[in-house]
Scaffold this motif. Structure first.
Motif, short mmCIF file in Angstrom:
data_model
loop_
_atom_site.label_atom_id
_atom_site.label_comp_id
_atom_site.label_asym_id
_atom_site.label_seq_id
_atom_site.Cartn_x
_atom_site.Cartn_y
_atom_site.Cartn_z
N ASP A 29 36.89 49.29 31.24
CA ASP A 29 38.17 49.18 30.55
C ASP A 29 39.26 50.01 31.27
OD1 ASP A 29 39.83 48.15 28.67
OD2 ASP A 29 39.43 49.69 27.16
N VAL A 30 39.31 49.82 32.59
CA VAL A 30 40.29 50.51 33.44
C VAL A 30 41.14 49.43 34.08
CG1 VAL A 30 40.54 51.92 35.52
CG2 VAL A 30 38.67 52.39 33.93
N PRO A 31 42.47 49.64 34.19
CA PRO A 31 43.29 48.60 34.84
C PRO A 31 42.78 48.31 36.27
CG PRO A 31 44.67 50.31 33.86
CD PRO A 31 43.24 50.78 33.75
N LEU A 32 42.78 47.03 36.62
CA LEU A 32 42.30 46.63 37.94
C LEU A 32 43.09 47.33 39.05
CD1 LEU A 32 40.32 44.84 39.49
CD2 LEU A 32 41.95 42.96 39.31
N SER A 33 44.39 47.54 38.81
CA SER A 33 45.23 48.21 39.81
C SER A 33 44.74 49.63 40.07
CB SER A 33 46.69 48.23 39.36
OG SER A 33 46.79 48.89 38.11
N GLU A 34 44.24 50.28 39.02
CA GLU A 34 43.73 51.65 39.19
C GLU A 34 42.44 51.63 40.02
OE1 GLU A 34 43.53 53.86 35.49
OE2 GLU A 34 42.11 55.28 36.40
N VAL A 51 33.55 42.24 42.55
CA VAL A 51 32.84 43.39 41.98
C VAL A 51 33.84 44.34 41.31
CG1 VAL A 51 31.55 45.47 42.62
CG2 VAL A 51 30.85 43.25 43.53
N LEU A 52 34.99 44.50 41.93
CA LEU A 52 36.00 45.40 41.35
C LEU A 52 36.47 44.88 39.99
CD1 LEU A 52 38.15 46.43 44.45
CD2 LEU A 52 36.13 47.50 43.48
N ARG A 53 36.53 43.55 39.86
CA ARG A 53 36.94 42.98 38.57
C ARG A 53 35.92 43.33 37.49
NH1 ARG A 53 39.12 38.86 41.79
NH2 ARG A 53 37.21 37.66 41.80
N ILE A 54 34.64 43.28 37.84
CA ILE A 54 33.60 43.62 36.87
C ILE A 54 33.70 45.09 36.47
CG2 ILE A 54 31.09 43.87 36.55
CD1 ILE A 54 30.74 41.38 38.31
N VAL A 55 33.91 45.95 37.46
CA VAL A 55 34.02 47.38 37.18
C VAL A 55 35.20 47.63 36.24
CG1 VAL A 55 34.52 49.65 38.20
CG2 VAL A 55 32.96 48.08 39.37
#
Ligand code: FES
Length: 155
Positions: free
Chosen positions: A52-57, A43-47
């Motif tokens: 358009d926010v880095p996954l690490s953020e 789900v975090l990957r979809i968000v």
């Protein structure tokens, strides 16, 4: 967690409200967690992709705030404050009692899916320690002998 195409469509619909806007990541994560119940990596990957926010953020925000969870949660979330004031006034004793009575550890969910137990760091009510939050209710000056009775009101 595998995301069904229906769930993905729902999430895309919700996230479209936040697309292109600044400072909405926390709001968007709340909205998504309300739908899914928690925030697994899929789900975090979809968000991250949709906003358009880095996954690490995204990971950084989810792991920083206690109200986000990457694991499945129970219908009712019990959060025991173990900040300094609550700790010295019996927070750990309350936590031990809950874990023993419910038969689960911190971060786990009871078999019936009713409760999960978490620890939080200072609920901002130190003068009324020890504090236990259940869902959106903050219980103050909790006595370990009363905690299971309080929990039993959440069904
Ligand atoms: S330490 Fe528990 S409310 Fe502050």
């Amino acid at each position: 967690m595998e995301i069904s195409s229906e769930l993905e469509d729902t999430l895309l619909g919700v996230l479209s409200r936040f697309k292109g806007k600044k400072g909405v990541l926390i709001q968007a994560l709340h909205a998504v967690q309300n739908i899914v119940g928690y925030l697994p990596p899929s789900v975090l990957r979809i968000v991250a992709r949709e906003l358009d926010v880095p996954l690490s953020e995204v990971y950084g925000v989810v792991t920083f705030y206690h109200f986000f969870s990457m694991k499945p949660r129970g219908k009712h979330v019990i959060q025991v404050c173990l900040g300094t004031a609550c700790y010295v006034r019996g927070g750990q004793e309350i936590l031990d009692k809950i874990q023993k009575e419910l038969g689960i550890g911190v971060g786990e969910v009871t078999e019936d899916g009713l409760y999960s137990v978490e620890v939080m760091r200072c609920a901002g009510a130190c003068g009324l320690a020890p504090v236990v939050r259940i869902d959106n209710d903050v219980h103050k000056r909790v006595n370990p002998s009363q905690i299971m009775e309080i929990i039993s009101n959440y069904t």
